[in-house]
Design a protein around this motif. Structure first.
Motif, PDB file in Angstrom:
ATOM      1  N   ALA A 134      43.629  26.376   4.704  1.00  0.00           N
ATOM      2  CA  ALA A 134      42.564  26.341   3.896  1.00  0.00           C
ATOM      3  C   ALA A 134      41.180  25.659   4.754  1.00  0.00           C
ATOM      4  CB  ALA A 134      42.642  25.214   2.635  1.00  0.00           C
ATOM      5  N   LEU A 135      41.630  24.734   5.694  1.00  0.00           N
ATOM      6  CA  LEU A 135      40.590  23.887   6.440  1.00  0.00           C
ATOM      7  C   LEU A 135      39.955  24.672   7.395  1.00  0.00           C
ATOM      8  CD1 LEU A 135      38.996  21.258   6.816  1.00  0.00           C
ATOM      9  CD2 LEU A 135      40.904  20.588   8.325  1.00  0.00           C
ATOM     10  N   GLU A 136      40.890  25.797   8.060  1.00  0.00           N
ATOM     11  CA  GLU A 136      40.261  26.756   8.864  1.00  0.00           C
ATOM     12  C   GLU A 136      39.308  27.775   8.261  1.00  0.00           C
ATOM     13  OE1 GLU A 136      42.156  29.870  12.345  1.00  0.00           O
ATOM     14  OE2 GLU A 136      43.489  29.107  10.704  1.00  0.00           O
ATOM     15  N   MET A 137      39.802  28.281   7.072  1.00  0.00           N
ATOM     16  CA  MET A 137      38.637  28.820   6.336  1.00  0.00           C
ATOM     17  C   MET A 137      37.524  28.325   6.158  1.00  0.00           C
ATOM     18  SD  MET A 137      40.095  32.142   6.329  1.00  0.00           S
ATOM     19  CE  MET A 137      40.893  31.929   7.775  1.00  0.00           C
ATOM     20  N   LEU A 138      37.431  27.092   5.593  1.00  0.00           N
ATOM     21  CA  LEU A 138      36.303  26.289   5.489  1.00  0.00           C
ATOM     22  C   LEU A 138      35.294  26.254   6.769  1.00  0.00           C
ATOM     23  CD1 LEU A 138      35.088  24.878   3.021  1.00  0.00           C
ATOM     24  CD2 LEU A 138      36.113  22.839   4.056  1.00  0.00           C
ATOM     25  N   THR A 139      36.039  26.005   7.794  1.00  0.00           N
ATOM     26  CA  THR A 139      35.587  26.043   9.068  1.00  0.00           C
ATOM     27  C   THR A 139      34.735  27.246   9.579  1.00  0.00           C
ATOM     28  OG1 THR A 139      36.909  24.111   9.985  1.00  0.00           O
ATOM     29  CG2 THR A 139      36.006  25.435  11.961  1.00  0.00           C
ATOM     30  N   LEU A 140      35.508  28.176   9.213  1.00  0.00           N
ATOM     31  CA  LEU A 140      34.926  29.725   9.670  1.00  0.00           C
ATOM     32  C   LEU A 140      33.674  29.771   8.688  1.00  0.00           C
ATOM     33  CD1 LEU A 140      38.028  31.726  10.265  1.00  0.00           C
ATOM     34  CD2 LEU A 140      36.508  31.181  11.870  1.00  0.00           C
ATOM     35  N   ARG A 141      33.743  29.433   7.550  1.00  0.00           N
ATOM     36  CA  ARG A 141      32.770  29.843   6.703  1.00  0.00           C
ATOM     37  C   ARG A 141      31.352  28.857   7.134  1.00  0.00           C
ATOM     38  NH1 ARG A 141      32.103  27.379   0.284  1.00  0.00           N
ATOM     39  NH2 ARG A 141      29.906  27.484   0.357  1.00  0.00           N
ATOM     40  N   ALA A 142      31.437  27.631   7.421  1.00  0.00           N
ATOM     41  CA  ALA A 142      30.403  26.744   8.114  1.00  0.00           C
ATOM     42  C   ALA A 142      29.972  27.455   9.290  1.00  0.00           C
ATOM     43  CB  ALA A 142      31.233  25.383   8.309  1.00  0.00           C
ATOM     44  N   MET A 143      30.911  27.820  10.220  1.00  0.00           N
ATOM     45  CA  MET A 143      30.291  28.340  11.563  1.00  0.00           C
ATOM     46  C   MET A 143      29.400  29.599  11.481  1.00  0.00           C
ATOM     47  SD  MET A 143      33.611  27.353  13.609  1.00  0.00           S
ATOM     48  CE  MET A 143      32.938  27.956  15.513  1.00  0.00           C
ATOM     49  N   ASN A 144      30.191  30.427  10.477  1.00  0.00           N
ATOM     50  CA  ASN A 144      29.300  31.837  10.296  1.00  0.00           C
ATOM     51  C   ASN A 144      27.959  31.589   9.390  1.00  0.00           C
ATOM     52  OD1 ASN A 144      30.786  34.453  10.536  1.00  0.00           O
ATOM     53  ND2 ASN A 144      32.378  32.853  10.421  1.00  0.00           N
ATOM     54  N   GLU A 145      27.948  30.527   8.660  1.00  0.00           N
ATOM     55  CA  GLU A 145      26.679  30.096   7.878  1.00  0.00           C
ATOM     56  C   GLU A 145      25.805  29.743   9.126  1.00  0.00           C
ATOM     57  OE1 GLU A 145      26.969  27.487   4.625  1.00  0.00           O
ATOM     58  OE2 GLU A 145      27.821  28.975   3.129  1.00  0.00           O
ATOM     59  N   HIS A 146      26.222  28.968   9.820  1.00  0.00           N
ATOM     60  CA  HIS A 146      25.235  28.250  11.014  1.00  0.00           C
ATOM     61  C   HIS A 146      24.885  29.563  11.867  1.00  0.00           C
ATOM     62  CE1 HIS A 146      23.847  24.970  13.487  1.00  0.00           C
ATOM     63  NE2 HIS A 146      24.333  25.758  14.604  1.00  0.00           N
ATOM     64  N   ASN A 170      23.597  23.231   0.087  1.00  0.00           N
ATOM     65  CA  ASN A 170      23.798  21.901   0.108  1.00  0.00           C
ATOM     66  C   ASN A 170      25.206  21.237  -0.015  1.00  0.00           C
ATOM     67  OD1 ASN A 170      24.433  22.288  -2.541  1.00  0.00           O
ATOM     68  ND2 ASN A 170      23.395  20.742  -3.526  1.00  0.00           N
ATOM     69  N   TRP A 171      26.359  21.933   0.534  1.00  0.00           N
ATOM     70  CA  TRP A 171      27.477  21.716   0.619  1.00  0.00           C
ATOM     71  C   TRP A 171      27.979  20.960   1.528  1.00  0.00           C
ATOM     72  CZ3 TRP A 171      31.741  23.686   3.479  1.00  0.00           C
ATOM     73  CH2 TRP A 171      31.596  24.889   4.245  1.00  0.00           C
ATOM     74  N   GLU A 172      27.087  20.481   2.649  1.00  0.00           N
ATOM     75  CA  GLU A 172      27.492  19.460   3.597  1.00  0.00           C
ATOM     76  C   GLU A 172      28.707  19.734   4.402  1.00  0.00           C
ATOM     77  OE1 GLU A 172      25.420  17.439   5.099  1.00  0.00           O
ATOM     78  OE2 GLU A 172      23.769  17.465   3.554  1.00  0.00           O
ATOM     79  N   SER A 173      28.697  20.753   4.945  1.00  0.00           N
ATOM     80  CA  SER A 173      30.078  21.398   5.767  1.00  0.00           C
ATOM     81  C   SER A 173      30.304  20.462   6.634  1.00  0.00           C
ATOM     82  CB  SER A 173      29.591  22.970   6.199  1.00  0.00           C
ATOM     83  OG  SER A 173      28.718  22.686   7.288  1.00  0.00           O
ATOM     84  N   GLY A 174      29.577  19.920   7.391  1.00  0.00           N
ATOM     85  CA  GLY A 174      29.776  19.137   8.696  1.00  0.00           C
ATOM     86  C   GLY A 174      30.577  17.777   8.058  1.00  0.00           C
ATOM     87  N   SER A 175      29.954  17.124   7.085  1.00  0.00           N
ATOM     88  CA  SER A 175      30.778  15.720   6.517  1.00  0.00           C
ATOM     89  C   SER A 175      31.977  16.201   6.022  1.00  0.00           C
ATOM     90  CB  SER A 175      29.785  15.287   5.584  1.00  0.00           C
ATOM     91  OG  SER A 175      28.469  14.896   5.888  1.00  0.00           O
ATOM     92  N   MET A 176      32.376  17.257   5.253  1.00  0.00           N
ATOM     93  CA  MET A 176      33.437  17.568   4.529  1.00  0.00           C
ATOM     94  C   MET A 176      34.547  18.030   5.538  1.00  0.00           C
ATOM     95  SD  MET A 176      32.634  20.090   1.541  1.00  0.00           S
ATOM     96  CE  MET A 176      31.517  19.589   0.247  1.00  0.00           C
ATOM     97  N   LEU A 177      34.188  18.715   6.803  1.00  0.00           N
ATOM     98  CA  LEU A 177      34.951  19.257   7.844  1.00  0.00           C
ATOM     99  C   LEU A 177      35.433  17.853   8.659  1.00  0.00           C
ATOM    100  CD1 LEU A 177      33.441  22.200   9.128  1.00  0.00           C
ATOM    101  CD2 LEU A 177      35.453  22.218   7.809  1.00  0.00           C
ATOM    102  N   HIS A 178      34.399  17.160   8.833  1.00  0.00           N
ATOM    103  CA  HIS A 178      34.787  15.706   9.580  1.00  0.00           C
ATOM    104  C   HIS A 178      36.040  15.007   8.782  1.00  0.00           C
ATOM    105  CE1 HIS A 178      34.272  11.723  11.163  1.00  0.00           C
ATOM    106  NE2 HIS A 178      33.637  12.061  12.056  1.00  0.00           N
TER     107      HIS A 178
END
Length: 403
Positions: free
Chosen positions: A294-306, A316-324
Motif C-alpha cells: 500500500a505504501l508503494e502505491m502511495l509513493t508511486l502516486r506522489a511521484m507521478n503527481e510530482h 493538499n494531501w501532503e504526500s511527503g509528510s505521510m510517506l515520511h
C-alpha cells in the motif's frame, strides 16, 4: 489513482538484474548486504561503474546527463540495486543538489557541478539544520553578509550526514534580517575546503560516524556561489525537501529489510524452531507485506503527481509528510523484529566489517552482522528530515486549516 503501471517494467527489471549480476563487485555487494554504513570508496567506485552505463543520475532529465526515467522505473532501479547489495548513491549530490542546480542555478553552475556529481567525482554535504533550528528552519541564525563580489558566511550547522566526505556543501543562510524570515534566506554552494570551516564528528548510538557539525567563521563565498536569487533560499529548500520526501517512504530499503527479516526467520536460533513456522509470526509478516504494498502505491502516486505538475502542488494531501511517517516507522518496526528473532545473537554488537585484509571476522551467525548497528541507527529515521511530530502537524494544518 488513475495511473497504470507500464508492463515493460518487467523487462526493465530483468535488464537491471542482469547488469547488477555482472557489474557489481562481489565484495562490494557482500558489504552492502550487511546494512553497515556505505564506504566512500565503494560509493564513488560504484558511481563510476553506473556512469559508464549511463545510469548514475537516474533521477535527472536527459538534457542534464540523466536517464529521463519516470517514477516507476526509478523505483525499480533503486529496489534492485538495494536487493543486490549495491552501495547507496550520494543522495545529497544526486537527489538534492543536482535538481536545485539544474532548476534554479546558472549556466556556469550547471556546467561546473553537474558532470562531477554524475561522474562520482565530488561528494556533497547538506548544511541546513542548526542546533536551535531543525524542523523549523526559519529560525536559523547563520548569516551570509554581502561584501563586494562575495559573501561572508558565519554560523553553526549540525547533522550533516557524511559531511566528513564532502568536497562541497549546500548551505542556507540569512542574507536579509529586515524581512520575514522565509524571505531573507539564501541558498549557497560552498567549497568544503574553504578557510574558516571547521568540522566536528558526531558519533551516534551505534558508534558509527555518519553525522557532523560544521562551524563557519568568516568563510568567503564567491558571488557565483549564490544559487538563483538572493532571498529565494526558502523556496529552493522547499523544492529540495519535497524531492527528498517523495522518496522518504524508502520503499526499496524497506523491501530489502523485509527480505533480510525473512532470511533470519528461516534460521534456527538459540535452539528454537524457525520463526517462519510460527503462525503468529507469519501473520505479522503478512501484515507488514500488505502495508508495504500500500505504501508503494502511495509513493508511486506522489511521484507521478510530482512529475505531472512540474513541481507545483496539485492537492493538499501532503504526500511527503505521510510517506515520511509511514516509511520511517516501518523501518523501525522491521528492525525491531529482526532483533527479536536474533535473540542472544542480536545482543552482540557487530562493528562495521568490510572483509578487507587485517579485519577480524565478527562472531556469531553471518545473518546477524550489521543488524544491531542498523537497528540503533534507524531510531533516528522518525527524527531526521523533519520529525514525525512535525510531519503530523503539517498534515493537520493542510487538512484542517485553522479549525
Amino acid at each position: 489513482m488513475d495511473f497504470v503501471l507500464d508492463q515493460s517494467l518487467d523487462a526493465f527489471r530483468a535488464e537491471v538484474r542482469e547488469f547488477l549480476s555482472s557489474a557489481l563487485p562481489k565484495d562490494m555487494a557482500e558489504r552492502g548486504h550487511r546494512c553497515y554504513h556505505e564506504d566512500k570508496s565503494d560509493v564513488l567506485a560504484w558511481m563510476k561503474i553506473l556512469c559508464k552505463k549511463g545510469w548514475s543520475a537516474s533521477n535527472w532529465p536527459v538534457e542534464f546527463g540523466g536517464t529521463g526515467w519516470g517514477a516507476a522505473k526509478q523505483l525499480v532501479f533503486e529496489e534492485e540495486c538495494l536487493a543486490a547489495g549495491a552501495p547507496q548513491r550520494p543522495v545529497v549530490g544526486l537527489s538534492l543538489t543536482g535538481p536545485v542546480i539544474y532548476t534554479f542555478g546558472s549556466a556556469e553552475q550547471i556546467q561546473r557541478h553537474l558532470p562531477l556529481i554524475k561522474n562520482g567525482e565530488t561528494w556533497w554535504g547538506q548544511c541546513f539544520s542548526e542546533p536551535n533550528a531543525g524542523s523549523d528552519l526559519a529560525s536559523m541564525t547563520s548569516t551570509a553578509t554581502k561584501e563586494g563580489d562575495s559573501y561572508r558566511l558565519n554560523g553553526h550547522k549540525i547533522w550533516t550526514t557524511f559531511g566528513q566526505y564532502a568536497d562541497w556543501l549546500i548551505v542556507l543562510a540569512v542574507t536579509d534580517k529586515t524581512v520575514k524570515p522565509q524571505r531573507g534566506i539564501s541558498f549557497f554552494l560552498v567549497d568544503a575546503h574553504s578557510p574558516g570551516i571547521t568540522m566536528k564528528p558526531i558519533y551516534s548510538m551505534e558508534r558509527g560516524h555518519t553525522l557532523n557539525e560544521f562551524y563557519f567563521e568568516d568563510v568567503v563565498i564567491p558571488a557565483d556561489g549564490l544559487v538563483g536569487e538572493e532571498g529565494k533560499g526558502w523556496s529552493y529548500a522547499k523544492f529540495l525537501l519535497e524531492n527528498e520526501r517523495s522518496w522518504s517512504a524508502e520503499i526499496p530499503r524497506n523491501k530489502a529489510l523485509l527480505q533480510r527479516l525473512l532470511q533470519i526467520a528461516r534460521l534456527q536460533i538459540d535452539g528454537a524452531e524457525p520463526a517462519i513456522s510460527r503462525p503468529v509470526f507469519r501473520e505479522k509478516i503478512a501484515d507488514i507485506t500488505a502495508r508495504l504494498h500500500a505504501l508503494e502505491m502511495l509513493t508511486l502516486r506522489a511521484m507521478n503527481e510530482h512529475e505531472s505538475c512540474k513541481g507545483e502542488r496539485l492537492s493538499n494531501w501532503e504526500s511527503g509528510s505521510m510517506l515520511h511517517i509511514k516509511g520511517s516507522e516501518m523501518q523501525q518496526e522491521i528492525g525491531a523484529l529482526m532483533m527479536e528473532l536474533l535473540g542472544s545473537s542480536g545482543a552482540l554488537y557487530y562493528p562495521s566489517y568490510t572483509q578487507r585484509p587485517g579485519e577480524e571476522y565478527p562472531p556469531g551467525p553471518a545473518e546477524a552482522h550489521g543488524v544491531a548497528a542498523d537497528f540503533l541507527y534507524r531510531r533516528a529515521t522518525t527524527i531526521y528530515g523533519g520529525s514525525n511530530e512535525i510531519q503530523r502537524n503539517i498534515i493537520a494544518r493542510a487538512l484542517l486549516g485553522n479549525v
